[in-house]
Design a protein around this motif. Structure first.
Motif, PDB file in Angstrom:
ATOM      1  N   HIS A  58     114.850 112.358  50.374  1.00  0.00           N
ATOM      2  CA  HIS A  58     115.932 111.807  50.529  1.00  0.00           C
ATOM      3  C   HIS A  58     117.273 112.275  50.350  1.00  0.00           C
ATOM      4  O   HIS A  58     118.282 112.549  50.880  1.00  0.00           O
ATOM      5  CB  HIS A  58     116.073 110.290  50.020  1.00  0.00           C
ATOM      6  CG  HIS A  58     117.340 108.655  50.298  1.00  0.00           C
ATOM      7  ND1 HIS A  58     116.873 108.732  51.745  1.00  0.00           N
ATOM      8  CD2 HIS A  58     117.913 108.703  49.636  1.00  0.00           C
ATOM      9  CE1 HIS A  58     118.130 107.981  51.162  1.00  0.00           C
ATOM     10  NE2 HIS A  58     118.687 107.913  50.796  1.00  0.00           N
ATOM     11  N   PRO A 102     120.112 112.159  53.704  1.00  0.00           N
ATOM     12  CA  PRO A 102     120.253 111.469  53.434  1.00  0.00           C
ATOM     13  C   PRO A 102     120.470 109.718  54.035  1.00  0.00           C
ATOM     14  O   PRO A 102     120.197 109.037  54.221  1.00  0.00           O
ATOM     15  CB  PRO A 102     121.375 111.794  52.646  1.00  0.00           C
ATOM     16  CG  PRO A 102     122.095 112.188  53.207  1.00  0.00           C
ATOM     17  CD  PRO A 102     120.693 113.674  53.694  1.00  0.00           C
ATOM     18  N   ASP A 103     120.028 110.377  55.984  1.00  0.00           N
ATOM     19  CA  ASP A 103     120.349 109.336  56.334  1.00  0.00           C
ATOM     20  C   ASP A 103     119.107 109.319  57.585  1.00  0.00           C
ATOM     21  O   ASP A 103     118.695 107.664  58.499  1.00  0.00           O
ATOM     22  CB  ASP A 103     121.258 109.609  57.763  1.00  0.00           C
ATOM     23  CG  ASP A 103     120.313 111.496  58.719  1.00  0.00           C
ATOM     24  OD1 ASP A 103     120.071 112.249  57.103  1.00  0.00           O
ATOM     25  OD2 ASP A 103     120.449 111.833  59.939  1.00  0.00           O
ATOM     26  N   ASN A 125     120.154  99.881  51.663  1.00  0.00           N
ATOM     27  CA  ASN A 125     120.264 100.165  53.177  1.00  0.00           C
ATOM     28  C   ASN A 125     121.566  98.830  53.854  1.00  0.00           C
ATOM     29  O   ASN A 125     121.894  99.792  54.861  1.00  0.00           O
ATOM     30  CB  ASN A 125     118.879  99.230  54.421  1.00  0.00           C
ATOM     31  CG  ASN A 125     117.857 100.157  53.896  1.00  0.00           C
ATOM     32  OD1 ASN A 125     117.723 101.584  53.582  1.00  0.00           O
ATOM     33  ND2 ASN A 125     116.127  99.811  53.881  1.00  0.00           N
ATOM     34  N   PHE A 180     124.570 101.107  53.525  1.00  0.00           N
ATOM     35  CA  PHE A 180     124.232 102.622  54.743  1.00  0.00           C
ATOM     36  C   PHE A 180     124.871 101.564  55.945  1.00  0.00           C
ATOM     37  O   PHE A 180     126.116 102.606  56.534  1.00  0.00           O
ATOM     38  CB  PHE A 180     122.891 103.065  54.890  1.00  0.00           C
ATOM     39  CG  PHE A 180     122.880 104.230  55.355  1.00  0.00           C
ATOM     40  CD1 PHE A 180     123.154 105.226  55.081  1.00  0.00           C
ATOM     41  CD2 PHE A 180     121.985 103.900  57.083  1.00  0.00           C
ATOM     42  CE1 PHE A 180     123.467 106.772  56.458  1.00  0.00           C
ATOM     43  CE2 PHE A 180     122.251 104.808  57.967  1.00  0.00           C
ATOM     44  CZ  PHE A 180     122.819 106.566  57.493  1.00  0.00           C
ATOM     45  N   ALA A 234     128.055 102.899  57.769  1.00  0.00           N
ATOM     46  CA  ALA A 234     128.252 103.941  58.692  1.00  0.00           C
ATOM     47  C   ALA A 234     129.147 104.003  59.764  1.00  0.00           C
ATOM     48  O   ALA A 234     129.757 102.764  60.232  1.00  0.00           O
ATOM     49  CB  ALA A 234     127.189 104.281  59.572  1.00  0.00           C
ATOM     50  N   TYR A 243     131.447 116.467  64.248  1.00  0.00           N
ATOM     51  CA  TYR A 243     130.934 117.166  63.674  1.00  0.00           C
ATOM     52  C   TYR A 243     131.597 118.282  63.420  1.00  0.00           C
ATOM     53  O   TYR A 243     131.395 119.594  62.668  1.00  0.00           O
ATOM     54  CB  TYR A 243     129.667 117.560  64.148  1.00  0.00           C
ATOM     55  CG  TYR A 243     128.736 117.081  64.206  1.00  0.00           C
ATOM     56  CD1 TYR A 243     127.799 117.313  62.315  1.00  0.00           C
ATOM     57  CD2 TYR A 243     128.201 116.707  65.021  1.00  0.00           C
ATOM     58  CE1 TYR A 243     126.468 115.546  62.660  1.00  0.00           C
ATOM     59  CE2 TYR A 243     127.074 115.609  64.501  1.00  0.00           C
ATOM     60  CZ  TYR A 243     126.356 115.008  63.922  1.00  0.00           C
ATOM     61  OH  TYR A 243     125.731 114.486  63.815  1.00  0.00           O
TER      62      TYR A 243
END
Length: 195
Positions: free
Chosen positions: A53, A57-58, A108, A111, A115, A128
């Motif tokens: 993880h 991490p995603d 969760n 996250f 996001a 990116y």
């Protein structure tokens, strides 16, 4: 007549005992991890899950733990993530054997809340930060894009390798899109000149 009643009572008791035994064995078989998951789970520690993880991490921790239960090996699971880009979600039977803790559920939810959704104006190049590499990106063949990952010595090198592979795949996809658009424009202008 008494013997007939005794025989009926004995046979009904016998069938009742058989039913109780069969439901008891089915209940214990349903609870065993091997029968619920369809494979014999390997020993997995929280350190193994945390190690993967930290690198990815995603990827949800439940997906990591489920794959580790299958493989029992951090390196195999990491390579699968590098090759596929994701891990399969566990089946519902997994959650009966390994229920989520309150902390995992909150992580969760956090996250998902943190996001950043992609807006229609957003694209992978800007997400990116690959704008500087658009002009300098060399033409890559299909075999060179992504490629097979080499296992690096440190987590930082593995993370940098993964980032570079993502960048190569995004830039190659952009090249393919631009060449398809150029072909489509070339085909439409040639057909309009013929008519």
């Amino acid at each position: 007549m008494g013997e007939v009643v005794n025989a009926i009572v004995a046979s009904s008791l016998h069938s009742l005992i058989l039913r109780l035994r069969s439901t008891g064995s089915n209940a214990s078989a349903a609870r065993s991890p091997t029968s619920a998951l369809g494979f014999r789970p390997k020993n997995v520690t929280q350190e193994m899950v945390d190690q993967i993880h930290a690198m990815f991490p995603d990827i949800p921790q439940d997906n990591i733990r489920y794959d580790l239960l299958r493989t029992g090996n951090v390196e195999l699971t990491s390579n699968k993530i590098l090759e596929k880009g994701f891990l399969d979600a566990p089946p519902p039977a997994y959650y009966t054997l390994y229920p989520r803790t309150q902390g995992q559920a909150q992580a969760n939810q956090q996250f998902v809340a943190n996001a950043t959704p992609m807006t229609p104006k957003d694209n992978l190049i800007s997400r990116y930060r690959l704008q500087a590499r658009l002009d300098t990106a060399p033409e890559l063949s299909e075999n060179e894009v992504g490629g097979k990952a080499k296992w690096e010595d440190t987590a930082e090198k593995r993370e940098a390798s993964l980032r570079e592979r993502k960048a190569q795949m995004i830039l190659a996809a952009r090249q393919r899109l631009l060449s398809k658009q150029a072909q489509a424009e070339g085909g439409s202008s040639a057909s309009s000149q013929n008519s």
